[in-house]
Scaffold this motif. Structure first.
Motif, short mmCIF file in Angstrom:
data_model
loop_
_atom_site.label_atom_id
_atom_site.label_comp_id
_atom_site.label_asym_id
_atom_site.label_seq_id
_atom_site.Cartn_x
_atom_site.Cartn_y
_atom_site.Cartn_z
N GLY A 182 0.81 -1.21 0.00
CA GLY A 182 0.00 0.00 0.00
C GLY A 182 0.84 1.26 0.00
N LYS A 183 0.14 2.38 0.12
CA LYS A 183 0.78 3.68 0.06
C LYS A 183 1.80 3.88 1.17
CE LYS A 183 -3.07 5.70 2.66
NZ LYS A 183 -4.15 6.67 2.69
N GLY A 184 1.47 3.39 2.37
CA GLY A 184 2.38 3.60 3.50
C GLY A 184 3.70 2.89 3.31
N ILE A 202 9.57 3.08 2.16
CA ILE A 202 10.77 2.67 1.41
C ILE A 202 11.47 3.89 0.84
CG2 ILE A 202 11.54 1.53 -0.71
CD1 ILE A 202 11.09 -0.45 1.50
N LEU A 203 10.71 4.79 0.23
CA LEU A 203 11.32 5.97 -0.38
C LEU A 203 11.95 6.89 0.66
CD1 LEU A 203 8.61 6.76 -3.09
CD2 LEU A 203 10.91 5.84 -3.47
N SER A 258 10.47 12.42 1.63
CA SER A 258 9.34 12.45 2.55
C SER A 258 8.09 12.77 1.75
CB SER A 258 9.57 13.50 3.64
OG SER A 258 8.53 13.51 4.57
N ILE A 259 7.42 11.74 1.27
CA ILE A 259 6.31 11.91 0.33
C ILE A 259 5.12 12.56 1.03
CG2 ILE A 259 4.80 10.72 -1.29
CD1 ILE A 259 7.77 10.56 -1.99
N PRO A 260 4.56 13.65 0.48
CA PRO A 260 3.37 14.26 1.08
C PRO A 260 2.23 13.25 1.19
CG PRO A 260 4.30 15.69 -0.61
CD PRO A 260 5.02 14.38 -0.71
N LEU A 261 1.46 13.37 2.25
CA LEU A 261 0.36 12.43 2.50
C LEU A 261 -0.58 12.35 1.30
CD1 LEU A 261 -0.54 13.26 6.22
CD2 LEU A 261 0.56 11.18 5.35
N GLN A 262 -0.88 13.52 0.68
CA GLN A 262 -1.85 13.54 -0.42
C GLN A 262 -1.33 12.81 -1.66
OE1 GLN A 262 -0.40 16.12 1.21
NE2 GLN A 262 -1.68 17.98 1.05
N VAL A 320 7.86 16.08 -8.86
CA VAL A 320 8.91 16.14 -7.83
C VAL A 320 10.16 16.70 -8.47
CG1 VAL A 320 10.28 14.84 -6.16
CG2 VAL A 320 7.93 14.12 -6.67
N GLY A 321 10.75 17.66 -7.81
CA GLY A 321 12.00 18.24 -8.30
C GLY A 321 13.14 17.95 -7.36
N GLN A 322 14.32 17.78 -7.93
CA GLN A 322 15.51 17.53 -7.12
C GLN A 322 16.65 18.41 -7.64
OE1 GLN A 322 16.74 13.38 -6.14
NE2 GLN A 322 18.65 13.94 -7.15
#
Length: 566
Positions: free
Chosen positions: A385-387, A392-393, A400-404, A537-539
């Motif tokens: 799932g999403k969590g 992993i990321l 730190s992936i935004p919740l949305q 996503v930008g880096q």
């Protein structure tokens, strides 16, 4: 299923209830451990260990913390005799380790057993004979008094031969083999006859070993038998009650734990339960069960991957992937709901600085047995799932992936795993994420951007952006003002001959690591007039340019759905 009626109860519970042990809720201290890997474990192997392997395994058992190790049946096998002599002659037995040897109650075997022990500092001599009803009737065809005489004759011989070797500190152990198939009153009678001969003292206690040579009953019956025996044994304060459970019914660990509650002091078993038929009791699981209840097991399994590796090396046996505490997948969570709860639990513990462990779905902290969260806990496949994907990321790559955004990424990764029909490694998860979301520069690519304060703006956030942009291989330069950098960039893009349909929904940013020179990550979500949302996503080393890259990535992902038009 046919023929079930051929099987009747073959065990003998006490005539009256013996269940005081049920009032205890957990084992409060570690038992004395005796490894029988080199005896029971070795004789169960298709190809028994070589002399060199047995020596290495012995030394590894010492490293794990075993203070009592059964090294074999030296009078019954030349290989085991030579193994014992090598341990003695090469001075391989530490002063704080006691070796144990097995012997039948036969004079010539007992004599050779003591001959093999010359020069040993401390040893347990383990005497046994079969006592069960089935053995008495079918194998020996002897009555109870004759069986008792076999045991007492052996007990006398042990005392006689031990007196000839005063330089060795001998302890005696007796097993009524097939105890679980023996009437408990007879088991007590024969054990007491042996105890009375050996006359144990506080300085020289006797071990009475009560083996479930064949596991016949549910664990609570074995516990009641142990409690009964503890009440009946003579000189109990100077007797060490040892348990030697086998696993024929698959409940050896439970039987051992209940037997300890019922008065057992000592456990004989093997690493991972290797032994004849379905095996002996698994000392690793028993010890780790104590650990999981906050009790020091007095054995060191802090590097469980090494324990597994060594065991498999010496025995050529395999530890199953879901073996408690030690299997490769024992901490692995593929379920999306499990992953989400674990990742939130981990984050909670980190935020609160908690030492007491209580993470959902994880009985113990995998790091306490040498396992890594990143490789062993959150595993990604089509059930994830999403969590889990977000975890992993974050843990492996710093995002730190935004919740949305998490649900969208979760579905993307699950779909990839489903199509490829395999588990995805952390690297593969990152590659899929980066390919889809990070620094996506086609067909739009802002090749240069500079900013300056807008002097005619009342707001302190007013900015002017000068950009060079390539769209569909055409180069443009524009300048625009906005209430912030991204707004200025957005306004400059809208000066191009292309139609852009979007508004900003959310923006966030963070450093990818603690070092000042590390890269930054930024996340942008835009929404078109139909309510469709697109993440980018930008880096970049510069957080401002990372945000520009995030906007460009979002626009390019939008373009996949709705191509830009002039």
């Amino acid at each position: 299923m046919k023929n079930y009626d051929r099987y009747s109860v073959g065990y003998f519970p006490p005539a009256t209830p013996h269940n005081e042990w049920v009032k205890k809720d957990h084992v409060e201290k570690a038992p004395t451990w005796c490894s029988v890997d080199l005896r029971d474990g070795n004789q169960a192997l298709i190809v028994p260990m070589s002399l060199e392997e047995k020596v290495e395994f012995f030394q590894y058992l010492v490293k794990l913390g075993f203070k009592e190790i059964e090294v074999g049946f030296p009078a019954a096998s030349e290989t085991e005799y030579h193994f014992l002599r090598k341990l003695v002659d090469d001075n391989l037995i530490p002063d704080d380790v006691t070796i144990q040897v097995l012997t039948q109650s036969r004079k010539h075997i007992i004599k050779k057993t003591f001959d093999s022990l010359v020069g040993v500092k401390k040893a347990v001599v383990h005497l046994y004979n079969s006592t069960s009803l089935a053995q008495r009737e079918q194998v020996f065809r002897k009555e109870k008094p004759e069986i008792i005489k076999i045991a007492t004759d052996g007990a006398h011989l042990l005392k006689e031969y031990a007196a000839k070797y005063p330089e060795t500190d001998f302890s005696f152990e007796y097993s009524p083999e097939s105890f679980t198939g023996t009437e408990v009153d007879f088991a007590a009678e024969i054990c007491n006859a042996v105890i009375d001969i050996w006359e144990p003292t506080p300085e020289n206690k006797v071990i009475i070993n009560l083996p479930s040579t064949v596991e016949m009953s549910m664990p609570h019956v074995y516990a009641s038998q142990i409690e009964y025996m503890c009440e009946q044994l003579h000189n109990r304060e100077n007797v060490i009650v040892s348990l030697h459970p086998h696993n024929d019914r698959g409940t050896a660990v439970a039987a051992a734990e209940l037997g300890l509650l019922a008065g057992g002091d000592r456990i004989e078993g093997t690493l991972f339960g290797n032994g004849e038929r379905t095996g002996n009791v698994d000392i690793v699981t028993l010890a780790m069960n104590l650990f999981a209840h906050g009790v020091d097991p007095e054995l060191n399994f802090s590097n469980m991957p090494e324990v597994v590796e060594k065991y498999e090396q010496y025995t050529d046996m395999k530890v199953p992937p879901r073996q408690p505490y030690s299997g490769k997948l024992v901490f692995a969570a593929f379920s999306g709901s499990h992953q989400d709860a674990i990742s939130k639990g981990m984050r909670w513990h980190k935020e609160k600085g908690l030492r007491t462990w209580s993470v959902p779905y994880l009985l113990i902290d995998p790091k306490d047995v040498g396992r890594e969260y990143e490789a062993d806990v959150i595993r990604i496949n089509s059930q994830s799932g999403k969590g889990g994907v977000a975890y992993i990321l974050e843990q492996n790559f710093g995002y730190s992936i935004p919740l949305q955004m998490r649900e969208e990424i979760g579905y993307m990764v699950k779909d990839l795993s489903d199509k490829e029909h395999k588990e995805l490694s952390p690297a593969e998860v990152y590659q899929a994420f980066a390919r889809e979301y990070v620094n996506v520069f086609d067909p739009i690519d802002i090749t240069d951007a500079t900013f300056m304060k807008a002097s005619d703006y009342k707001s302190n956030d007013g900015m002017i952006a000068k950009i060079k942009v390539r769209i569909n291989d055409e180069e443009y330069e524009f300048e625009a003002v906005g209430n912030g950098r991204l707004d200025a960039i957005s306004n400059a893009l809208k000066m191009t001959p292309y139609t852009f349909d979007y508004k900003f929904v959310t923006y966030s940013e963070h450093a990818l690591s603690a070092e000042s020179s590390s890269k930054a990550a930024a996340y942008v979500c835009i929404e078109d007039s139909d309510g469709n949302q697109f993440w980018g996503v930008g880096q970049h080393e510069d957080i401002i340019l990372a945000s520009v890259n995030a906007l460009v990535s979002a626009l390019n992902r939008q373009n996949k759905k709705d191509h830009f038009v002039e």
